[in-house]
Design an enzyme around this catalytic site. Structure first.
Site, mmCIF file in Angstrom:
data_model
loop_
_atom_site.group_PDB
_atom_site.id
_atom_site.type_symbol
_atom_site.label_atom_id
_atom_site.label_comp_id
_atom_site.label_asym_id
_atom_site.label_seq_id
_atom_site.Cartn_x
_atom_site.Cartn_y
_atom_site.Cartn_z
ATOM 1 N N GLY A 217 0.623 -1.291 0.119
ATOM 2 C CA GLY A 217 0.099 -0.382 0.139
ATOM 3 C C GLY A 217 0.780 0.976 0.389
ATOM 4 N N ARG B 187 1.270 -5.433 -5.693
ATOM 5 C CA ARG B 187 1.623 -6.238 -5.118
ATOM 6 C C ARG B 187 1.467 -7.691 -6.081
ATOM 7 N NH1 ARG B 187 -0.274 -5.037 0.119
ATOM 8 N NH2 ARG B 187 -2.511 -3.614 -0.148
ATOM 9 N N ASP C 125 5.011 -4.593 5.875
ATOM 10 C CA ASP C 125 5.521 -6.542 6.719
ATOM 11 C C ASP C 125 5.594 -7.413 5.334
ATOM 12 O OD1 ASP C 125 3.302 -6.424 6.550
ATOM 13 O OD2 ASP C 125 3.037 -7.030 8.988
ATOM 14 N N THR D 113 4.024 2.620 5.727
ATOM 15 C CA THR D 113 2.559 1.688 5.848
ATOM 16 C C THR D 113 2.452 2.924 7.155
ATOM 17 O OG1 THR D 113 1.634 -0.010 6.838
ATOM 18 C CG2 THR D 113 3.580 0.178 7.647
ATOM 19 N N ASP E 84 -0.488 2.146 8.771
ATOM 20 C CA ASP E 84 -0.754 1.560 9.527
ATOM 21 C C ASP E 84 0.340 1.736 11.097
ATOM 22 O OD1 ASP E 84 -2.798 0.805 8.471
ATOM 23 O OD2 ASP E 84 -2.387 -1.244 8.026
ATOM 24 N N ASP F 23 2.364 -0.723 12.043
ATOM 25 C CA ASP F 23 2.259 -1.746 12.843
ATOM 26 C C ASP F 23 3.997 -2.674 12.691
ATOM 27 O OD1 ASP F 23 2.361 -2.222 9.912
ATOM 28 O OD2 ASP F 23 -0.236 -2.986 10.238
ATOM 29 N N ARG G 293 -5.716 -2.233 10.128
ATOM 30 C CA ARG G 293 -6.190 -4.286 9.873
ATOM 31 C C ARG G 293 -5.848 -4.014 12.265
ATOM 32 N NH1 ARG G 293 -1.348 -5.872 6.175
ATOM 33 N NH2 ARG G 293 0.156 -4.658 7.863
#
Length: 328
Positions: free
Chosen positions: A15, A76, A107, A130, A132, A134, A176
């Site tokens: 992303g 992707r 990740d 990212t 996120d 994360d 997520r």
């Protein structure tokens, strides 16, 4: 044994995140500083397999530090999950005399990079990009700060309507299985409740909390919901449950979606991306790879890919307490 690095390739994968262009810019210009050639790979790992390469120099990356998204594009790649796809990617790198690769992503990107390095002993560095936030081993990822600012600005505007009509708004944000965006943006925007996957509030407890807010004199409420929260099957189902059990409010739902990924990166993300991009090239030149370049306590760190994939950063419990106290 230290390997001589004369040509470095860079790509963005997964992303998109605001600040990726700033990271590419830093990589390219640090390569020039070290008198190393730089190559851009379009469309991420898929472009690596399809040999979609282009030379990059300092002027190739002018006027992009302020642009969101990634000018190298991202995609992707199912083909990269196969041994045949990775072998093709390796052949393309060797045919172009590329000595090392820098990947900017999350990740999933790092998992692919780790496998690639193990199979071909090819020098790779990861840069965490990212929204996120994360990725294990770094306090912040590129794009996270910008996403937070976007969410807070959106919630501020939603609150104007909530106050005008005595409404309860459920606002879904990205993340997520990580609640960083929801928790921090919720505190920053003054949300009455924040639902994150790391903490199971429960539907009945949520309704009870909203009833207390109403009884205390609040005429409207904002509930920030992380997309990974499992309190309901989805945010629409949660809204319906609240309607059935709490008739004091008119309940509305807003899903912020991909506006959180777009827009010009914040100053923090531009500086972070620049620091990580320079550090990634420096690391390769110095002979260190198979790592992610991250930031811990404002200092640049190199974290083995295996450690970045070993788990998630723990959510700051103090922030959860702050959220509970300030939402009274």
């Amino acid at each position: 044994m230290k390997k001589s690095i004369k040509k470095i390739a860079v790509l963005t994968s997964g992303g998109d995140a605001p600040g990726m262009n700033a990271a590419i810019r830093a990589v390219v210009r640090c390569c020039t500083f070290h008198e190393v050639e730089c190559v851009g790979i379009y469309r991420g790992l898929q472009g690596l397999i399809e040999n979609d390469f282009t030379p990059l120099g300092p002027r190739s990356v002018k006027n992009i530090i302020n642009r969101g998204g990634t000018f190298l594009k991202s995609a992707r790649s199912e083909a990269f999950r196969t041994k045949e796809g990775r072998e093709k990617a390796h052949q393309n790198l060797k045919a172009s005399s590329i000595d090392a690769l820098i990947v900017i992503g999350g990740d999933g990107t790092f998992a692919g990079a780790k496998i690639f390095n193990e199979e071909f002993n090819f020098p790779i560095i990861g840069i965490p990009g990212t929204i996120d936030n994360d990725i294990n081993g770094t306090d912040f990822t590129i794009g996270y700060d910008t996403a937070l600012n976007t969410v807070v600005e959106a919630i501020d505007k939603i609150r104007d309507t909530a106050n005008s009509h005595n409404r309860l708004f459920l606002v879904e944000v990205m993340g997520r299985d990580a609640g960083d965006i929801a928790l921090n943006a919720g505190i920053g925007a003054g949300a009455e409740e924040i639902l994150i996957p790391e903490e199971d509030l429960g539907r009945d407890r949520l309704v009870a909390s909203l009833k207390r807010s109403k009884a205390s004199g609040k005429s409207s409420s904002i509930v920030v919901v992380s997309e990974g929260d499992q309190i309901g099957k989805n945010i629409l189902g949660l809204a319906e449950y609240i309607r059935e059990n709490l008739n004091e409010y008119e309940v509305k739902v807003t899903v912020l979606g991909h506006i959180q990924r777009g827009g010009a990166p914040s100053c923090y993300d531009r500086v972070l991306a620049s620091r990580l991009g320079v550090a990634a090239v420096d690391s390769l030149i110095e002979g260190t790879w198979d790592v992610m370049i991250g930031i811990r306590h404002s200092k640049i760190v190199a974290v083995p890919f295996a450690d970045t994939l070993a788990g998630k950063n723990e959510l700051d419990k103090d922030l959860i307490r702050v959220a509970d106290i300030t939402s009274l």
